[in-house]
Design a protein around this motif. Structure first.
Motif, PDB file in Angstrom:
ATOM      1  N   ILE A  99      -9.655  -3.213  11.205  1.00 33.45           N
ATOM      2  CA  ILE A  99      -9.416  -2.056  10.166  1.00 33.45           C
ATOM      3  C   ILE A  99      -9.817  -1.173  10.012  1.00 33.45           C
ATOM      4  O   ILE A  99      -8.984   0.314  10.395  1.00 33.45           O
ATOM      5  N   LYS A 153     -13.992  -6.530  10.734  1.00 33.86           N
ATOM      6  CA  LYS A 153     -13.913  -4.604  10.520  1.00 33.86           C
ATOM      7  C   LYS A 153     -13.792  -3.820  11.448  1.00 33.86           C
ATOM      8  O   LYS A 153     -13.277  -3.084  11.093  1.00 33.86           O
ATOM      9  N   THR A 179      -6.996  -5.466   3.681  1.00 35.06           N
ATOM     10  CA  THR A 179      -8.110  -6.207   4.082  1.00 35.06           C
ATOM     11  C   THR A 179      -8.050  -8.317   3.426  1.00 35.06           C
ATOM     12  O   THR A 179      -9.122  -8.237   3.642  1.00 35.06           O
TER      13      THR A 179
END
Length: 309
Positions: free
Chosen positions: A101, A98, A37
């Motif tokens: 992911i 987000k 990330t």
């Protein structure tokens, strides 16, 4: 803390299922693998910086009654509005990242199941004609790292996991006690395991270069601070030594060590840079231990031995 997780177990659910097959259903309360990330973390850092600057601008506006401005590409611009626009744009990027992911994590579960059907080998068989699987394999390796964290429901299972050889390969699924959550350096878990050995070699070469690079300065300080050399170069020191002969020995014993200690005080900064850049550290405490160990070696050689010689 679980390290060197094989690819066939490299999802949160797969890792949890593997340990529950060994320790029993429900033995693991939570399984989390560290994910890549980096871009999201960078966006969050930028958002935090802009939010802090916006708060400072609002405080300045409250104190002076005038809206702060800055010189931009279009002339004078309102600083508060500029930070607010940046925050809105960053929030959109953060939400998109987000979602990306989360989508990759969901697709990873499908990829690992397909991988298991090929026998769970940690090598890719180029003779396989599954083009979709090749794409999934290349895509999914980008989100999960090879390290993760497990939370057991009982201390007994936790202690047993620390002592067990979980696979036939002793280098896979290495279990150890994790550091304090606030002390973990998550960025180091995201480093490529294939490059860690090479980076560690570069790190040791950097320490060797620092060790050799410091030597001329240490020898120079030890030489320059000797009272005999100062008497030859500066008459004022010759007069000082003649007027205060008792201080002559004290000068040679204290000044060189004090100057060396002052110079050596800057070494931990360079050691921290080397360890952060080239070594994989699990926590800040491990960094402090490494710096303390190597700094001790430097002090023994350059402060204790060099001044004696």
């Amino acid at each position: 803390l679980v390290e060197n997780i094989p690819y066939r177990y490299r999802t949160d659910s797969k890792l949890k299922d593997f340990f529950e097959q060994i320790f029993g259903q429900g033995a693991v309360s939570e399984s989390l693998i560290v994910k890549h990330t980096e871009y999201l973390c960078d966006l969050v850092r930028k958002e935090s910086a802009h939010r802090t600057e916006l708060q400072l601008a609002e405080f300045q506006f409250t104190s002076t009654g005038e809206r702060p401005t800055f010189l931009g590409m279009k002339g004078r611009e309102d600083l508060m509005k500029w930070h607010e626009e940046k925050l809105k744009n960053l929030q959109v990027l953060i939400d998109c990242e987000k979602e990306r992911i989360k989508r990759e994590v969901d697709e990873e579960e499908h990829t690992v199941r397909k991988w298991s059907r090929f026998g769970g080998l940690e090598v890719w068989d180029e003779s396989t004609d599954d083009d979709d699987f090749v794409a999934d394999l290349s895509f999914s390796r980008q989100i999960y790292t090879s390290s993760g964290f497990l939370t057991f429901r009982t201390r007994k299972d936790s202690e047993m996991a620390l002592c067990c050889l979980l696979t036939s390969n002793e280098d896979d699924l290495i279990v150890s006690m994790p550091p304090d959550p606030a002390d973990v350096i998550f960025s180091d878990f995201r480093k490529d395991p294939m490059k860690q050995g090479f980076h560690a070699l570069l790190g040791y070469l950097g320490i060797l270069g620092l060790f050799l690079g410091v030597m001329p300065f240490v020898v120079g300080i030890s030489t320059v601070t000797k009272i005999e050399l100062l008497e030859d170069k500066l008459p004022v020191f010759r007069q000082f030594a003649q007027q205060h002969p008792a201080l002559r020995t004290m000068w040679d014993g204290l000044v060189a060590s004090a100057a060396l200690n002052l110079f050596m005080g800057f070494l931990p900064t360079f050691l921290v840079i080397i360890f952060y850049r080239f070594f994989v550290l699990k926590a800040e405490g491990q960094l402090q231990q490494k710096v303390q160990t190597w700094y001790f070696y430097f002090l023994v050689v350059y402060v204790l031995l060099v001044t004696v010689i």
